[in-house]
Motif scaffolding. Structure first.
Motif, mmCIF file in Angstrom:
data_model
loop_
_atom_site.group_PDB
_atom_site.id
_atom_site.type_symbol
_atom_site.label_atom_id
_atom_site.label_comp_id
_atom_site.label_asym_id
_atom_site.label_seq_id
_atom_site.Cartn_x
_atom_site.Cartn_y
_atom_site.Cartn_z
ATOM 1 N N SER A 1 19.798 -14.572 -80.832
ATOM 2 C CA SER A 1 19.262 -15.617 -79.961
ATOM 3 C C SER A 1 18.202 -15.064 -79.020
ATOM 4 O O SER A 1 18.157 -13.863 -78.711
ATOM 5 N N LEU A 2 17.384 -15.975 -78.558
ATOM 6 C CA LEU A 2 16.336 -15.643 -77.589
ATOM 7 C C LEU A 2 16.930 -14.891 -76.392
ATOM 8 O O LEU A 2 16.384 -13.891 -75.920
ATOM 9 N N TYR A 3 18.104 -15.362 -75.954
ATOM 10 C CA TYR A 3 18.686 -14.788 -74.735
ATOM 11 C C TYR A 3 19.225 -13.380 -74.974
ATOM 12 O O TYR A 3 19.097 -12.505 -74.118
ATOM 13 N N ILE A 4 19.823 -13.191 -76.136
ATOM 14 C CA ILE A 4 20.374 -11.854 -76.427
ATOM 15 C C ILE A 4 19.223 -10.858 -76.594
ATOM 16 O O ILE A 4 19.280 -9.735 -76.104
ATOM 17 N N GLU A 5 18.144 -11.321 -77.229
ATOM 18 C CA GLU A 5 16.985 -10.430 -77.373
ATOM 19 C C GLU A 5 16.363 -10.108 -76.014
ATOM 20 O O GLU A 5 15.998 -8.974 -75.731
#
Ligand SMILES: C[S@@+](CC[C@H](N)C(=O)[O-])C[C@H]1O[C@@H](n2cnc3c(N)ncnc32)[C@H](O)[C@@H]1O
Length: 502
Positions: free
Chosen positions: A2-6
């Motif tokens: 996900s965008l957030y994990i990246e």
């Protein structure tokens, strides 16, 4: 991923250069780089207030699977993004939405404590002061003096005595700092608009980063000297050198790339230094030969050489960047187990694993490949950098060579210095690094890395490093090689352009 994990992964991993490079050159990134970069920049800009919300709400104590960086990016979008958290329902989003009312009320309190009645007002204020780095201008002393510039054009700016005062001042206030290390360098708060300034347009002032002014200032040739800039375009340091040697001096500026040489010519014209600087467009410094019949009269006289060769640029940090301040001093745990899975402590008690998804095998391979390519690039750059310094060391009349990079990698900095010092030419001609106490920069706090100089504190002390955050600009490295005595018995033996020593 996900965008957030990246985003969380990039925020919390050690970084040596700018964020843009970290995002856009990461082959393992799956999100849209523009979106990822914007999320990281905006989150770091607001991290202080988000941290307060995290502390007051106790979110990290309750949601044990969230790492600090992950909570920052998610809470950022929850509070500041019009569309909220940009993902469909899932455990990550749920871990925030479960605390919706608590987070919202803590944010409102934090906002009101800062005196902003609306979120829009808070955002407007944050954007106005988001430029953290000062603006630097070098006064072109071929055209005017510092006193004149200050009196006639910036008399409404309050002078600050220490650099720290410039950083700590409200960056929108009208202040000016006269740099204590580089003569003629002025620092202004980040919000000062200088780009369209008439004095910049007519070459009276040069917008030049603080660190970038150190090489010519450290080299400090006397007035009237004949100097070489071996790698000159676009010409910041060439024009700085011209101002130092003055109308009676000469700067021979080599630039291998003909297109970049055009910019150099333009810059020299703007500085009013056409009679001082001789632009050698398309000329490779490595092929220069001070013993040749055509050159010996000019190049043999050169006493000072400035080398600012091509480098990785890993020290360049964008003006709108903020650094991540981790909540704990300890680095985040390595993602070894599967995401969100609980693992057992020694005593049998269950411990929540942070919500960091490990890289897939393919992603790991991509990252390893990228790291190998970067290593190879650094190896080839440092070979070139070493070679160009050794070439300059052969110049018969040279006694001072400054070497600089806008890189933070020791492979291009201290390791190059050590390789050069152990070369035949350096040993035979008595080249060494100028000691800290011999330079005008002895009070500059950031020096070379001792461990990268084989433990030699004197050599490391002679090197100067810049930290973008502490020193207000870019990550940079500069060192001055010096040679004592005027006669060294060196007759240019081995000065063959293609010799094996290169
Ligand atoms: C980092 S830039 C120099 C920036 C410059 N000192 C300034 O402050 O504006 C390096 C420059 O060196 C040039 N260059 C690289 N190798 C060269 C060589 N062997 N001879 C001459 N110029 C070279 C590149 O084309 C590039 O323009």
């Amino acid at each position: 991923m996900s965008l957030y994990i990246e985003a969380a992964r990039i925020i919390q991993r050690p970084r040596y250069g700018g964020l843009r490079g970290a995002v856009f050159s990461d082959a393992s990134v799956k999100s849209r780089p523009e979106q990822l970069y914007a999320l990281i920049i905006e989150t770091l800009k607001h991290q202080e207030i988000i941290n307060e919300v995290l502390d007051k709400s106790g979110l990290l104590e309750i949601e044990k699977k969230l790492t600090h960086a992950l909570a920052l990016v998610l809470v950022h979008d929850f509070l500041f993004n019009k569309g909220g958290i940009a993902t469909s329902t899932g455990p990550l989003k749920e871990s925030i939405l479960r605390h919706k009312s608590r987070l919202t009320s803590e944010f409102t309190r934090a906002r009101l404590r800062r005196g902003y009645s609306t979120t829009a007002a808070l955002l407007a204020a944050a954007n106005a002061t988001s430029m953290r780095f000062p603006r630097w201008v070098r006064v072109n002393t071929l055209k005017t003096t510092v006193a004149d510039v200050l009196a006639r054009h910036f008399s409404d700016h309050k002078p600050v005595r220490l650099f720290e005062e410039l950083l700590s001042e409200d960056m929108t206030r009208k202040t000016v700092y006269v740099d204590e290390f580089v003569p003629g360098l002025l620092g202004f708060p980040a919000s000062t608009e200088l780009i369209g300034h008439a004095l910049v347009a007519d070459g009276t002032l040069f917008m030049q980063d603080r660190a970038s002014c150190f090489p010519a200032a450290l080299l400090a040739p006397p007035e009237g000297a004949v100097v070489v800039d071996g790698t000159a375009a676009p010409g910041n340091k060439t024009t700085h050198l011209a101002a130092i040697v003055g109308k009676g001096g000469r700067v021979l500026a080599f630039e291998k790339d003909p297109k970049r040489a055009k910019t150099l010519e333009m810059m020299v014209g703007k500085a009013g230094a056409e009679k001082i600087v001789e632009v050698r467009a398309g000329a490779d410094f490595l092929l220069s030969d001070p013993w040749s019949e055509t050159e010996k009269k000019r190049l043999a006289k050169v006493s000072h050489i400035l080398l600012d060769p091509s480098c990785s640029g890993s020290g360049i940090v964008e003006r709108n960047e903020y650094s991540y301040i981790p909540k704990t001093a300890a680095p985040p745990p390595a993602p070894t187990s599967r995401a969100g899975k609980a693992k057992k402590r020694k005593g049998g008690e269950k411990e929540e694993t942070p919500f960091v998804k490990p890289l897939s095998k393919k992603e790991e391979e991509e990252v390893a490949k990228q790291a190998e390519a970067e290593e190879e690039r650094l190896r080839s750059l440092s070979t070139f950098q070493t070679r160009i310094i050794k070439h300059a060391m052969r110049y018969p009349g040279a006694h001072y060579i400054s070497y600089s990079t806008c890189s933070v990698h020791s492979q291009e900095n201290e390791q190059v210095v050590m390789a050069v010092l152990s070369s035949e030419v350096a040993k035979q001609r008595g080249w060494r690094v100028q000691k800290r106490e011999e330079t005008g920069f002895r009070h500059w706090p950031r020096r070379g890395l001792v461990e990268e100089c084989d433990g030699d504190e004197e050599i490391a002390g002679g090197c100067v490093r810049f930290d973008p955050w502490a020193d207000g600009g870019i990550g940079f490295f500069v060192v001055l090689f010096v040679r004592d005595g005027s006669v060294d018995g060196w007759e240019g033996r081995g000065f063959i352009v293609f010799d094996i020593e290169h």
